[in-house]
Design a protein around this motif. Structure first.
Motif, PDB file in Angstrom:
ATOM      1  N   ILE A 505      30.845  36.006  27.591  1.00 52.86           N
ATOM      2  CA  ILE A 505      31.814  36.435  26.570  1.00 52.86           C
ATOM      3  C   ILE A 505      31.732  35.568  25.304  1.00 52.86           C
ATOM      4  N   THR A 506      30.702  34.716  25.251  1.00 52.06           N
ATOM      5  CA  THR A 506      30.497  33.900  24.049  1.00 52.06           C
ATOM      6  C   THR A 506      29.044  34.037  23.577  1.00 52.06           C
ATOM      7  N   LEU A 507      28.171  33.152  24.048  1.00 54.14           N
ATOM      8  CA  LEU A 507      26.796  33.107  23.541  1.00 54.14           C
ATOM      9  C   LEU A 507      26.009  34.368  23.847  1.00 54.14           C
ATOM     10  N   TRP A 508      26.113  34.870  25.079  1.00 52.80           N
ATOM     11  CA  TRP A 508      25.346  36.064  25.428  1.00 52.80           C
ATOM     12  C   TRP A 508      25.895  37.303  24.717  1.00 52.80           C
ATOM     13  N   ALA A 509      27.200  37.360  24.511  1.00 46.51           N
ATOM     14  CA  ALA A 509      27.773  38.488  23.767  1.00 46.51           C
ATOM     15  C   ALA A 509      27.321  38.446  22.312  1.00 46.51           C
ATOM     16  N   ALA A 510      27.258  37.239  21.733  1.00 50.51           N
ATOM     17  CA  ALA A 510      26.739  37.109  20.368  1.00 50.51           C
ATOM     18  C   ALA A 510      25.273  37.533  20.317  1.00 50.51           C
ATOM     19  N   TRP A 511      24.498  37.133  21.325  1.00 48.28           N
ATOM     20  CA  TRP A 511      23.083  37.537  21.397  1.00 48.28           C
ATOM     21  C   TRP A 511      22.947  39.061  21.466  1.00 48.28           C
ATOM     22  N   GLN A 512      23.804  39.695  22.239  1.00 45.18           N
ATOM     23  CA  GLN A 512      23.760  41.161  22.348  1.00 45.18           C
ATOM     24  C   GLN A 512      23.876  41.812  20.976  1.00 45.18           C
ATOM     25  N   HIS A 513      24.680  41.215  20.095  1.00 43.58           N
ATOM     26  CA  HIS A 513      24.893  41.744  18.748  1.00 43.58           C
ATOM     27  C   HIS A 513      23.896  41.182  17.722  1.00 43.58           C
ATOM     28  N   PHE A 514      22.859  40.456  18.189  1.00 44.18           N
ATOM     29  CA  PHE A 514      21.910  39.802  17.286  1.00 44.18           C
ATOM     30  C   PHE A 514      22.614  38.755  16.407  1.00 44.18           C
ATOM     31  N   GLU A 515      23.652  38.104  16.922  1.00 44.75           N
ATOM     32  CA  GLU A 515      24.426  37.149  16.138  1.00 44.75           C
ATOM     33  C   GLU A 515      24.432  35.757  16.750  1.00 44.75           C
ATOM     34  N   ASP A 516      23.551  35.496  17.713  1.00 45.25           N
ATOM     35  CA  ASP A 516      23.558  34.192  18.377  1.00 45.25           C
ATOM     36  C   ASP A 516      23.081  33.071  17.476  1.00 45.25           C
ATOM     37  N   GLY A 517      22.485  33.396  16.337  1.00 49.33           N
ATOM     38  CA  GLY A 517      22.111  32.357  15.385  1.00 49.33           C
ATOM     39  C   GLY A 517      23.288  31.789  14.624  1.00 49.33           C
ATOM     40  N   SER A 518      24.426  32.497  14.639  1.00 50.47           N
ATOM     41  CA  SER A 518      25.590  32.038  13.879  1.00 50.47           C
ATOM     42  C   SER A 518      26.863  31.944  14.709  1.00 50.47           C
ATOM     43  N   LYS A 519      26.847  32.436  15.953  1.00 47.68           N
ATOM     44  CA  LYS A 519      28.061  32.485  16.772  1.00 47.68           C
ATOM     45  C   LYS A 519      27.738  32.182  18.229  1.00 47.68           C
ATOM     46  N   GLY A 520      28.807  32.104  19.023  1.00 43.64           N
ATOM     47  CA  GLY A 520      28.655  32.054  20.469  1.00 43.64           C
ATOM     48  C   GLY A 520      28.555  30.676  21.074  1.00 43.64           C
ATOM     49  N   SER A 521      28.292  29.664  20.260  1.00 39.13           N
ATOM     50  CA  SER A 521      28.268  28.283  20.734  1.00 39.13           C
ATOM     51  C   SER A 521      28.710  27.384  19.585  1.00 39.13           C
ATOM     52  N   ILE A 522      29.108  26.181  19.914  1.00 39.67           N
ATOM     53  CA  ILE A 522      29.563  25.222  18.910  1.00 39.67           C
ATOM     54  C   ILE A 522      28.404  24.285  18.604  1.00 39.67           C
ATOM     55  N   GLU A 523      27.755  24.519  17.471  1.00 35.29           N
ATOM     56  CA  GLU A 523      26.593  23.747  17.041  1.00 35.29           C
ATOM     57  C   GLU A 523      26.618  23.604  15.522  1.00 35.29           C
ATOM     58  N   PRO A 524      26.082  22.514  14.998  1.00 39.67           N
ATOM     59  CA  PRO A 524      25.992  22.382  13.545  1.00 39.67           C
ATOM     60  C   PRO A 524      25.243  23.569  12.932  1.00 39.67           C
ATOM     61  N   GLY A 525      25.802  24.097  11.864  1.00 39.29           N
ATOM     62  CA  GLY A 525      25.204  25.228  11.178  1.00 39.29           C
ATOM     63  C   GLY A 525      25.771  26.566  11.579  1.00 39.29           C
ATOM     64  N   LYS A 526      26.512  26.614  12.697  1.00 36.96           N
ATOM     65  CA  LYS A 526      27.113  27.875  13.118  1.00 36.96           C
ATOM     66  C   LYS A 526      28.526  28.003  12.545  1.00 36.96           C
ATOM     67  N   LEU A 527      29.017  29.248  12.536  1.00 34.98           N
ATOM     68  CA  LEU A 527      30.369  29.497  12.047  1.00 34.98           C
ATOM     69  C   LEU A 527      31.382  28.729  12.894  1.00 34.98           C
ATOM     70  N   ALA A 528      32.419  28.251  12.233  1.00 32.04           N
ATOM     71  CA  ALA A 528      33.494  27.561  12.940  1.00 32.04           C
ATOM     72  C   ALA A 528      34.485  28.595  13.469  1.00 32.04           C
ATOM     73  N   ASP A 529      33.986  29.446  14.362  1.00 33.34           N
ATOM     74  CA  ASP A 529      34.801  30.411  15.100  1.00 33.34           C
ATOM     75  C   ASP A 529      35.149  29.758  16.427  1.00 33.34           C
ATOM     76  N   LEU A 530      36.435  29.478  16.641  1.00 36.14           N
ATOM     77  CA  LEU A 530      36.846  28.622  17.743  1.00 36.14           C
ATOM     78  C   LEU A 530      38.106  29.155  18.402  1.00 36.14           C
ATOM     79  N   VAL A 531      38.351  28.705  19.628  1.00 40.90           N
ATOM     80  CA  VAL A 531      39.604  29.016  20.313  1.00 40.90           C
ATOM     81  C   VAL A 531      40.069  27.759  21.046  1.00 40.90           C
ATOM     82  N   VAL A 532      41.366  27.495  20.937  1.00 41.31           N
ATOM     83  CA  VAL A 532      41.985  26.357  21.626  1.00 41.31           C
ATOM     84  C   VAL A 532      42.725  26.895  22.844  1.00 41.31           C
ATOM     85  N   LEU A 533      42.416  26.315  24.012  1.00 38.82           N
ATOM     86  CA  LEU A 533      43.026  26.753  25.269  1.00 38.82           C
ATOM     87  C   LEU A 533      43.898  25.650  25.853  1.00 38.82           C
TER      88      LEU A 533
END
Length: 586
Positions: A505-533
């Motif tokens: 529901i994070t990295l693989w879902a972003a990959w499905q949408h061809f968006e794993d280069g910018s989303k789905g994991s917390i890494e330098p250079g990626k969008l700061a799309d985050l959730v606090v639990l």
């Protein structure tokens, strides 16, 4: 502009070059689950211009602090990448948000027809229902109703005879109308069943009883829902707000229609979007060709909206007993023969023609296939298209894949088809599938994600909102525990490890949408799309996963949802989503 910055920052991070930018915000004292195998955990992260610029130990990240940096102390709370919707219907979720809640427990109180009638009567008295002249309810589920059937037109007439009453099945594939609504859409004893759908009848075999299935529902029932442009825009915003409440920073509008796409485009152009929304218009609809030739069909978002590909639906829902199976339903619907297997939406030749069209245009294709006979239709069509056009990296998706067989998974792997499982069924309809639709043996294999994992397949999990709430935590609980409403464990060998469930529901879902280069994991250079639990899903007792709460949702560094936070959580006030992605297309 921002895409180039992201690429540059990512390159510097991989090259070991220090990122000297002063951070806008720094989160400290966090349990960060990065979804990045190279750095699975961290304690702090820094954000600038909506991008992650540093993640790691507290001391190194605080080196990016300046006089203007906001430092947010999470005091041990958990930080994950924002959840990515592998399949849902954001626009329909907006409709759910403004309709009477007919869902059964634990999401509502719709556990009997009498309860539905009372909920609808209370909704009819609201200013919204009075002003619109229609009574709409969403989420009835005959699998959970005491009567184990849908309400009839006469039972909806008891709510109102003067106004149309429309109730939508939780699957979205069926609905029921009162007599006034049937009259308004022109359905009567002379009406014929459309291809791929049925009009349920009364004892005389002719008079509609109010319940419409599949194409009969889509063609007639949905005609009654015609909101004004302003109302529809408000609905789509309400859908995004619900997604944000559950930690989603990217939503999907699967099988979107012409009106929703026009409204999404208007919201995007007006800079009014809250989250990213990727749309997959209905491949069978005439408007889709023009939309797919428009500038919205691209990998980059424009104002947080884009068109990602097309959607094709080949059958219905197993809980509604309209999914197309290779073997009969365990208990056929009332009035159906013992060999009833559901039915397809399209003939084989028409399904193949539509699949060929997607491949010929190199459009990413999402195919709804709940039943294994529908999966056979997809596999046959895709096999012929691959032979004609080549395999390529299309990331075409079988949506739901609920009853897919082992040999079908082998074929999917050969053909490059990504399974997106609706694993929440184990909880919501697990008992129903065991006792009614599939029987114990087939029910144990529903949504066979571990079978896919053993093959090394990348797959995703989804909520199919508004079929279920867009609740990422409920997905995790369902696929890790596979407990039914009665607390039975449905197919224990198909339970997923929590780390895999999170990736789905994070990295693989972003990959499905061809968006794993910018989303789905917390890494330098990626969008700061985050959730606090409120707790760490990696360390909590799996039986307590459902207790985790979404405390805050952050889109490109800015808070778009915040719960009434405990005293131990400090955060910035909610603000509009950052303008960074707005300029991405420039």
């Amino acid at each position: 502009m921002w895409r180039n910055l992201a690429v540059g920052l990512g390159w510097m991070a991989m090259s070991g070059i220090a990122l000297a930018a002063d951070a806008d915000k720094i989160y400290i004292n966090a349990q960060i689950v990065t979804m990045n195998d190279a750095q699975p955990a961290a304690q702090a992260l820094a954000i600038k211009d909506g991008l992650v610029i540093a993640v790691g130990d507290q001391q190194s990240v605080l080196a990016h602090k300046s006089a203007t940096t906001k430092v947010i102390d999470l005091k041990g709370k958990t930080l994950l990448p924002g959840f990515v919707d592998a399949h849902g219907h954001v626009s329909m979720t907006g409709l759910q948000a403004v309709s009477a809640n007919l869902l059964p427990a634990p999401d509502g109180k719709g556990n009997s027809i009498a309860a539905l009638q009372q909920i609808l009567k209370e909704y009819a008295a609201t200013p919204l229902a009075r002003s619109k002249g229609i009574i709409i309810g969403f989420g009835y589920d005959d699998a959970q109703l005491k009567e184990r059937r849908a309400p009839t037109r006469q039972e909806l007439d008891a709510v109102s005879r003067d106004k149309p009453v429309l109730v939508i099945h939780q699957s979205g594939h069926l609905g029921a109308l009162n007599s006034k609504a049937l009259q308004m859409v022109g359905l009567n004893a002379d009406s014929k069943d459309p291809e791929g759908g049925q009009i349920q009848r009364e004892a005389d075999g002719r008079t509609p009883n109010g319940v419409l299935e599949e194409t009969a529902w889509f063609a007639s029932g949905m005609k009654l829902i015609q909101p004004s442009p302003a109302d529809y825009a408000a609905m789509l915003l309400a859908g995004q707000q619900l997604y944000a409440r559950f930690g989603f920073t990217t939503g999907q509008d699967g099988r979107s229609d012409e009106n929703s796409n026009k409204t999404w485009a208007g919201l995007a152009q007006g800079n009014k979007m809250l989250i990213d929304v990727v749309s997959y218009p209905d491949l069978a609809m005439p408007f889709t060709d023009e939309l797919m030739r428009s500038a919205w069909n691209q990998r980059a978002y424009r104002g947080h909206f884009r068109v990602g590909g097309v959607k094709l639906s080949l059958d219905g829902s197993p809980q509604g007993k309209t999914a197309f199976l290779s073997h009969p339903y365990h208990v056929p619907p009332k009035g159906k023969p013992a060999d009833y297997r559901g039915y397809p939406t399209f003939r084989d030749d028409e399904a193949e023609r539509l699949i060929d069209k997607a491949y010929a245009n190199n459009w990413q294709l999402l195919v709804h296939a709940n039943g294994d006979a529908a999966a056979d239709q997809m596999l046959s069509g895709v096999g012929k298209a691959v032979a004609k056009y080549g395999l390529l990296d299309r990331r075409n998706v079988m949506i739901h894949a609920q009853t897919v067989r082992e040999e079908q998974l082998d074929a999917m792997q050969r053909l490059g088809i990504v399974p997106s499982f609706f694993g929440m069924h184990a909880y919501y309809w697990g008992d129903w599938h065991r006792d009614e639709t599939l029987g114990p043996q087939r029910a144990d294999r529903i949504s066979p994600a571990m079978s896919a994992l053993h093959r090394g397949m990348t797959f995703t999990q989804h909520h199919d909102a508004p079929v279920a709430f867009p609740d990422a935590i409920a997905i995790l609980d369902a696929v890790v525990n596979r407990r039914t409403r009665s607390r039975d464990i449905l197919g224990p060998d198909q339970r997923l490890p929590i780390a895999v469930a999170l990736k789905s529901i994070t990295l693989w879902a972003a990959w499905q949408h061809f968006e794993d280069g910018s989303k789905g994991s917390i890494e330098p250079g990626k969008l700061a799309d985050l959730v606090v639990l409120s707790a760490n899903p990696m360390t909590i007792d799996p039986e307590h996963l459902r207790s985790i709460q979404v405390l805050e949702t952050i889109k490109e560094g800015n808070t778009i949802y915040q719960a009434k936070a405990p005293a131990s959580v400090k955060s910035v006030k909610s603000v509009k989503s950052a303008k960074a992605a707005k300029d991405a297309a420039k």
